[in-house]
Write an enzyme that holds these catalytic residues in place. Structure first.
Site, PDB file in Angstrom:
ATOM      1  N   TYR A 144       0.862  -1.183   0.000  1.00  0.00           N
ATOM      2  CA  TYR A 144       0.000   0.000   0.000  1.00  0.00           C
ATOM      3  C   TYR A 144       0.894   1.227   0.000  1.00  0.00           C
ATOM      4  O   TYR A 144       1.803   1.342   0.822  1.00  0.00           O
ATOM      5  CB  TYR A 144      -0.891  -0.007   1.248  1.00  0.00           C
ATOM      6  CG  TYR A 144      -1.801   1.191   1.373  1.00  0.00           C
ATOM      7  CD1 TYR A 144      -2.925   1.316   0.570  1.00  0.00           C
ATOM      8  CD2 TYR A 144      -1.535   2.187   2.308  1.00  0.00           C
ATOM      9  CE1 TYR A 144      -3.766   2.420   0.695  1.00  0.00           C
ATOM     10  CE2 TYR A 144      -2.373   3.292   2.436  1.00  0.00           C
ATOM     11  CZ  TYR A 144      -3.486   3.396   1.626  1.00  0.00           C
ATOM     12  OH  TYR A 144      -4.315   4.484   1.752  1.00  0.00           O
ATOM     13  N   ASP A 238       9.445   2.496  -0.231  1.00  0.00           N
ATOM     14  CA  ASP A 238       8.403   3.205   0.514  1.00  0.00           C
ATOM     15  C   ASP A 238       8.556   2.838   1.986  1.00  0.00           C
ATOM     16  O   ASP A 238       8.184   1.744   2.417  1.00  0.00           O
ATOM     17  CB  ASP A 238       7.018   2.812  -0.014  1.00  0.00           C
ATOM     18  CG  ASP A 238       5.906   3.554   0.729  1.00  0.00           C
ATOM     19  OD1 ASP A 238       6.190   4.190   1.763  1.00  0.00           O
ATOM     20  OD2 ASP A 238       4.752   3.478   0.275  1.00  0.00           O
ATOM     21  N   LYS A 266       4.919   9.360   8.908  1.00  0.00           N
ATOM     22  CA  LYS A 266       4.667   8.878  10.272  1.00  0.00           C
ATOM     23  C   LYS A 266       5.691   9.374  11.309  1.00  0.00           C
ATOM     24  O   LYS A 266       5.546  10.469  11.815  1.00  0.00           O
ATOM     25  CB  LYS A 266       4.555   7.357  10.251  1.00  0.00           C
ATOM     26  CG  LYS A 266       3.360   6.905   9.361  1.00  0.00           C
ATOM     27  CD  LYS A 266       2.997   5.465   9.548  1.00  0.00           C
ATOM     28  CE  LYS A 266       2.000   4.962   8.527  1.00  0.00           C
ATOM     29  NZ  LYS A 266       0.606   5.036   8.921  1.00  0.00           N
TER      30      LYS A 266
HETATM   31  N1  HOZ Z   1      -3.368   3.532   6.195  1.00  0.00           N
HETATM   32  C1  HOZ Z   1      -3.207   3.446   7.590  1.00  0.00           C
HETATM   33  C2  HOZ Z   1      -2.744   2.123   8.047  1.00  0.00           C
HETATM   34  N2  HOZ Z   1      -1.875   1.429   7.202  1.00  0.00           N
HETATM   35  C3  HOZ Z   1      -4.475   3.754   8.321  1.00  0.00           C
HETATM   36  C4  HOZ Z   1      -4.524   5.171   8.690  1.00  0.00           C
HETATM   37  C5  HOZ Z   1      -5.702   5.551   9.580  1.00  0.00           C
HETATM   38  O1  HOZ Z   1      -6.781   5.045   9.385  1.00  0.00           O
HETATM   39  O2  HOZ Z   1      -5.508   6.375  10.445  1.00  0.00           O
END
Ligand code: HOZ
Length: 428
Positions: A144, A238, A266
């Site tokens: 992802y 990534d 992050k």
């Molecule tokens: N895409 C995030 C986890 N891989 C989730 C982010 C969220 O919902 O805060």
């Protein structure tokens, strides 16, 4: 456990916000039950609007490596706020954070800050295309890279959680340049290069965290590097999730493979919205205004976000033993889970990279997306609900990663294992 306020808050939110949430995975749809509405965080704990406390193994999906309300990050933010929230003009803090990251990451010679991981990856891909003059990209099923159109193809995280790894609303024309390969399978990448002479880049989570935790093997990444070099394509790591989570110097330092570009997010924002992409100086020189590849953002390099990021990375850098300690705790947790699962004859696969941990209710080792999809998601849902009830907050999907923060103590880990043991007995 009384969750009346969360129930009411969720009901209200659902009338106002699609699904009641501003990011789909938070809705608890794949695990059932009511998402907890959060009042505050304190160290290792999340406190919901009903006053329930949970040991938090999500930590805002990664950013909070020191736990909630870390004093130095909080103070840095408060101090920055006093000078102004946003200027839309350069500040010295941007260069300070850039210098810090460039000093730590071998492969990053220049860096640009944006406001999210999605933005970082989207921009890195554009840069790779502009640099190579090619259109095609290779991504791996189950990885992802945010929710931009060209990357929302067979994607992990919330996309797989809801069974739509390729989203409606993305025109086929926008994804026709996205070639798919299988994670940890070099033959599938070779096939992409055979099929297309115009591959600009291969993008990979070197430590995949969005199909559950599935690290790439060293050999696979080394082969990937060779293939990219042979065909003149760029290799993008990534590390939005794994950067400053798995180790200090990036996946390149534990796998031995160096990328051309890296995306981060992050932890480098310490809990504030920050993303970044960086890499070889000659490639970054193609970015506007030095070069022609356009990318911009009103809140890019935001002073409050930079202050939080600086405090976070400085504290990490000053604490050389940090990742060793966090990895020991993550291993203790996963070994405890594995032992308890075995006792109850529940098939469980576990893995750890630094402060990242993952477990699959799965009979066999998970090396790629197809393997991950064989996991028993119904059992995961029961486990998740029961642990939540006991005061342990895990990611609400089988296809996400867990995170240890320094605020999570050995005692909390022992208590988590004890609860998991009991619950495994109930869900076998
Ligand atoms: N895409 C995030 C986890 N891989 C989730 C982010 C969220 O919902 O805060």
């Amino acid at each position: 456990m009384n969750i009346e306020h969360s129930v009411n808050a969720f009901e209200k939110a659902q009338n106002l916000i699609p699904g009641g949430v501003n990011s789909p995975v938070r809705a608890f749809k794949s695990v059932g039950g009511i998402p907890r509405f959060i009042q505050s965080g304190e160290g290792a704990y999340l406190i919901d609007v009903d006053g329930n406390r949970y040991v938090d193994y999500v930590q805002s999906w990664g950013p909070l490596i020191f736990g909630h309300r870390d004093e130095s990050i909080e103070n840095a933010v408060i101090e920055a706020v006093k000078h102004g929230l946003s200027f839309g003009a350069p500040t010295e803090a941007e260069s300070e954070l850039a210098e810090l990251i460039i000093d730590i990451y071998d492969s990053i010679e220049k860096i640009r800050f944006v406001s999210s991981g999605t933005e970082a990856v989207m921009s890195a891909i554009r840069l790779a295309r502009g640099f190579t003059g090619r259109d095609d990209i290779v991504k791996f099923t189950g990885c992802y890279h945010g929710h931009s159109d060209a990357l929302l193809v067979q994607a992990g995280s919330g996309a797989v959680t809801f069974g739509t790894p390729s989203s409606p609303g993305v025109p086929a024309d926008f994804t026709k340049h996205t070639l798919l390969a299988e994670y940890n399978n070099i033959e599938s990448v070779k096939k992409c290069f055979q099929d297309s002479p115009g591959i600009a880049c291969v993008i990979i989570e070197p430590i995949a965290g969005n199909m559950g935790l599935v690290p790439a093997t060293k050999d696979f990444l080394a082969e990937l590097r060779k293939l990219c070099d042979k065909h003149g394509a760029l290799l993008i790591f990534d590390e939005v999730m794994s950067g400053f989570r798995a180790c200090l110097h990036g996946a390149e330092s534990i796998t031995g493979t160096k990328p051309d570009l890296v995306t981060l997010g992050k932890v480098i924002g310490g809990g504030m919205p920050v993303g970044a992409f960086g890499g070889r100086r000659d490639i970054m020189a193609h970015l506007s205004p030095e070069g022609g590849v356009y990318q911009a953002g009103t809140l890019s390099g935001n002073p409050v976000a930079m202050a939080a990021g600086l405090a976070s990375i400085r504290k990490i850098k000053a604490n050389a033993r940090l990742y060793g300690v966090l990895e020991e705790r993550a291993k203790r947790l996963m070994e405890g889970f594995a032992k308890a699962a075995a006792k109850h004859a529940i098939p469980l696969q576990t893995d750890v990279r630094g402060s990242m941990f993952g477990f699959f209710f799965n009979c066999s080792h998970v090396a790629n997306f197809a393997d991950a999809l064989k996991s028993d998601t119904a059992r995961f849902a029961r486990f998740h609900a029961a642990m939540l009830d006991e005061g342990f907050y895990f990611a609400c999907s089988q296809f996400e990663t867990g995170f240890i923060a320094t605020a999570i103590t050995d005692t909390m880990i022992e208590e988590t294992i004890t609860a998991a043991d009991r619950i495994f007995g109930e869900i076998k």
